[in-house]
Scaffold this motif. Structure first.
Motif, PDB file in Angstrom:
ATOM      1  N   SER A  40       0.711  -1.391   0.113  1.00 22.60           N
ATOM      2  CA  SER A  40      -0.116   0.058  -0.180  1.00 22.60           C
ATOM      3  C   SER A  40       0.872   1.279  -0.044  1.00 22.60           C
ATOM      4  CB  SER A  40      -0.825   0.094   1.414  1.00 22.60           C
ATOM      5  OG  SER A  40      -0.260  -0.079   2.433  1.00 22.60           O
ATOM      6  N   SER A  42       1.424   3.799  -5.388  1.00 20.83           N
ATOM      7  CA  SER A  42       0.246   3.684  -6.162  1.00 20.83           C
ATOM      8  C   SER A  42       0.074   2.448  -6.907  1.00 20.83           C
ATOM      9  CB  SER A  42       0.209   4.924  -7.179  1.00 20.83           C
ATOM     10  OG  SER A  42      -0.606   5.027  -8.011  1.00 20.83           O
ATOM     11  N   ALA A  43      -1.171   1.952  -6.938  1.00 22.10           N
ATOM     12  CA  ALA A  43      -1.434   0.545  -7.929  1.00 22.10           C
ATOM     13  C   ALA A  43      -1.830   1.070  -9.324  1.00 22.10           C
ATOM     14  CB  ALA A  43      -2.195  -0.349  -6.992  1.00 22.10           C
ATOM     15  N   ARG A  83      -6.718   8.201  -0.694  1.00 25.29           N
ATOM     16  CA  ARG A  83      -6.414   6.570  -0.831  1.00 25.29           C
ATOM     17  C   ARG A  83      -7.171   6.018  -1.879  1.00 25.29           C
ATOM     18  NH1 ARG A  83      -2.476   8.044   0.275  1.00 25.29           N
ATOM     19  NH2 ARG A  83      -2.066   8.881   2.385  1.00 25.29           N
ATOM     20  N   ARG A  84      -8.678   6.364  -2.020  1.00 25.12           N
ATOM     21  CA  ARG A  84      -9.326   5.796  -2.976  1.00 25.12           C
ATOM     22  C   ARG A  84      -8.770   6.317  -4.485  1.00 25.12           C
ATOM     23  NH1 ARG A  84     -13.753   3.746  -5.249  1.00 25.12           N
ATOM     24  NH2 ARG A  84     -15.379   4.735  -6.353  1.00 25.12           N
ATOM     25  N   GLU A 102      -5.640   7.078  -5.302  1.00 20.99           N
ATOM     26  CA  GLU A 102      -4.399   6.273  -5.543  1.00 20.99           C
ATOM     27  C   GLU A 102      -4.745   5.050  -5.868  1.00 20.99           C
ATOM     28  OE1 GLU A 102      -1.839   7.062  -2.059  1.00 20.99           O
ATOM     29  OE2 GLU A 102      -0.721   8.608  -3.379  1.00 20.99           O
ATOM     30  N   ALA A 103      -5.642   4.378  -5.301  1.00 18.67           N
ATOM     31  CA  ALA A 103      -6.275   3.036  -5.765  1.00 18.67           C
ATOM     32  C   ALA A 103      -6.751   2.926  -7.236  1.00 18.67           C
ATOM     33  CB  ALA A 103      -6.978   2.436  -4.695  1.00 18.67           C
ATOM     34  N   ARG A 104      -7.557   3.962  -7.356  1.00 21.24           N
ATOM     35  CA  ARG A 104      -8.221   3.980  -8.614  1.00 21.24           C
ATOM     36  C   ARG A 104      -8.426   5.684  -9.000  1.00 21.24           C
ATOM     37  NH1 ARG A 104     -10.773   0.817 -11.605  1.00 21.24           N
ATOM     38  NH2 ARG A 104     -12.389   1.419 -13.043  1.00 21.24           N
TER      39      ARG A 104
END
Length: 159
Positions: A17, A20-21, A132-133, A135-137
């Protein structure tokens, strides 16, 4: 017996985590918010712009690799089974690239929202989507609550 052509390799997503994914090959450290920091300030917008631009360039490079791969590997196999396998492989590649083309369009919309300082806010309720959301999407346009309601409605009414 025909030798099956190798597919171009695609980079794996980073695990953990702390990065960035969104960008599949390049890892960008997660944004570290400072206490009392304003949401979607200049530093945050620059962070997400970097994520979106990197992701976009990776998708474009992958599309170029696919075009070259298909040009180089296109063979008119005399065996119908080999030809069918190659056609299926190319069809799968093209469907993947079509999904990525749609994703590139969403990335471009996100970059445009960044320019107009609209990025990071829910298009339904106007609330903050959250660092955070995003960075995930990074292409998310709905906060988690609105997205949940949207998905429930999709299940109930079929779209």
């Amino acid at each position: 017996m025909a030798v099956k052509a190798k597919k171009p390799s695609t980079p794996k997503k980073p695990k953990g985590s702390k990065q960035s994914a969104a960008a599949s090959g390049t890892t960008i450290p997660a944004y570290k918010a400072k206490k009392g920091e304003e949401y979607m300030n200049e530093a945050q917008r620059a962070h997400f712009k970097e994520i979106l631009l990197n992701w976009q360039s990776e998708l474009m490079a992958e599309a170029d690799r696919t075009v070259h791969y298909m040009q180089d590997e296109a063979t008119n196999f005399p065996d119908l089974n080999d030809r069918a396998s190659q056609e299926e492989e190319f069809s799968l590649e093209l469907r993947t690239r079509d999904r990525e083309r749609k994703l590139i369009r969403k990335i471009e919309e996100g970059l445009e929202q960044l320019e107009h300082k609209e990025y990071g806010y829910c298009e339904s309720c106007g609330c903050e989507i959250g660092i955070r959301r995003l960075e995930a999407r990074p292409t998310a346009t709905l906060c988690i609550d609105c997205k949940t309601v949207h998905e429930i409605r999709e299940k109930q009414f079929g779209g």
